[in-house]
Design an enzyme around this catalytic site. Structure first.
Site, PDB file in Angstrom:
ATOM      1  N   GLY A  67      37.790  49.381  34.632  1.00 54.29           N
ATOM      2  CA  GLY A  67      37.736  50.649  35.849  1.00 54.29           C
ATOM      3  C   GLY A  67      38.494  50.777  37.008  1.00 54.29           C
ATOM      4  O   GLY A  67      38.677  49.479  37.635  1.00 54.29           O
ATOM      5  N   ASP A 107      40.102  44.424  36.167  1.00 57.59           N
ATOM      6  CA  ASP A 107      39.749  43.894  35.457  1.00 57.59           C
ATOM      7  C   ASP A 107      40.717  43.429  34.698  1.00 57.59           C
ATOM      8  O   ASP A 107      41.892  41.946  34.471  1.00 57.59           O
ATOM      9  CB  ASP A 107      38.696  43.327  34.011  1.00 57.59           C
ATOM     10  CG  ASP A 107      39.231  45.103  33.477  1.00 57.59           C
ATOM     11  OD1 ASP A 107      39.699  45.800  33.883  1.00 57.59           O
ATOM     12  OD2 ASP A 107      37.879  45.747  33.174  1.00 57.59           O
TER      13      ASP A 107
END
Ligand code: ZN
Length: 312
Positions: A67, A107
């Protein structure tokens, strides 16, 4: 011995690996479920403590978070599927605990960095990375630097609009590329067509996944082929947009859907060709599959630490 501790935070798993300053083979690593009796950040601290040996000198802890994150302030702004992780000052929490520099990134951005330093985009200076999985994440490297933007919120390549009248995206907005080409979107489209009465071998499977659909497409199921083609065709439109904006020398595709082969890639290439506004964008343009597999989060975080520490 100098080491770097890499952390990959997922909605289902927390992974920690201890790496030497050279090479990508971890000295030791462990994964645990993200959810448990204690809050996720406490579980993470315990896992790092368990893997960190007293005779090693930790140069940094580097973490990939799901996120949106603010890498400059070290905040996880919102981690879907992890209760309580809103505006969580994760870098400060880990720094206070372990007294070492802590680096943090989204990520998908770190996956881009990992593929650039260790994987499919080694030697390239400009790259666009996409992970096409349940959602679509992205990262962009220009002139050997990760594009972060003012608050570190670049580059959400899954949430570009390809059709304002299109289906609703996982983020709640309409017509984003994630709503057409993610695994979730492929599954949703197929399920809707079966509900409308389309014949398919998939109607025997309750809630077929994108993987089921890709497999059925390989055996010639017409609806499955159509679903994969539709996802590839829209992805080609989105990638044409990315080429116009970033002009990378390579586009790296990771995530499960990217492993679907020609059923996804052929319509993607065809649509990419049709949608770039000048052929020069496709000269020597490489679109390829990611090389780092499941370790991309850990290796992306390692790449972030190596970049910050100027180790190579
Ligand atoms: Zn969206």
């Amino acid at each position: 011995m100098d080491v770097i501790i890499s952390v990959d935070i997922g909605g289902t798993q927390l992974r920690v690996a201890v790496y030497p300053t050279q090479g990508i083979k971890p000295i030791r690593q462990k994964r645990i479920p993200t959810r448990g009796k204690d809050p996720a950040h406490v579980r993470l601290i315990n896992l790092i403590s368990e893997l960190k040996l007293a005779n090693e000198n930790v140069l940094a802890i580097s973490a990939a978070a799901p996120g949106p994150t603010d890498p400059k302030l070290g905040l996880v702004l919102n981690a879907p599927n992890i209760p309580g992780w809103e505006n969580l000052p994760l870098a400060k929490i880990l720094r206070d605990q372990f007294k070492v520099p802590v680096y943090l990134g989204n990520d998908a951005n770190l996956a881009a960095l990992g593929e650039w330093r260790f994987g499919a985009a080694r030697g390239h200076h400009d790259l666009v990375y996409l992970t096409i999985s349940t959602g679509i994440g992205g990262g962009v490297i220009i002139d050997d630097r990760l594009l972060l933007g003012t608050r570190g919120l670049a580059a959400e390549l899954g949430h570009v609009t390809v059709d304002p009248e299109g289906p609703v995206c996982g983020c709640g907005h309409r017509g984003h590329i994630e709503a057409f080409s993610s695994g979730t979107a492929i599954a949703r489209y197929t399920a809707a067509q079966i509900m409308l009465g389309r014949a398919s071998s998939l109607s025997a499977i309750p809630q077929p996944s994108a993987h089921d659909i890709s497999t059925a497409a390989e055996t010639g199921d017409a609806l499955a082929i159509e679903a994969m083609e539709r996802a590839g065709r829209y992805m080609g439109i989105a990638i044409a947009n990315y080429l116009h904006i970033f002009n990378p020398s390579i586009v790296v595709l990771g995530g499960g859907v990217s492993r679907s082969g020609g059923l996804f890639f052929n319509p993607l290439y065809q649509s990419l060709k049709e949608n770039v506004f000048a052929p020069g964008y496709l000269n020597d343009q490489i679109v390829t599959i990611a090389a780092l597999g499941d370790d991309v989060g850990l290796l992306g975080a390692l790449a972030l630490a190596i970049t910050h520490l100027n180790l190579s």
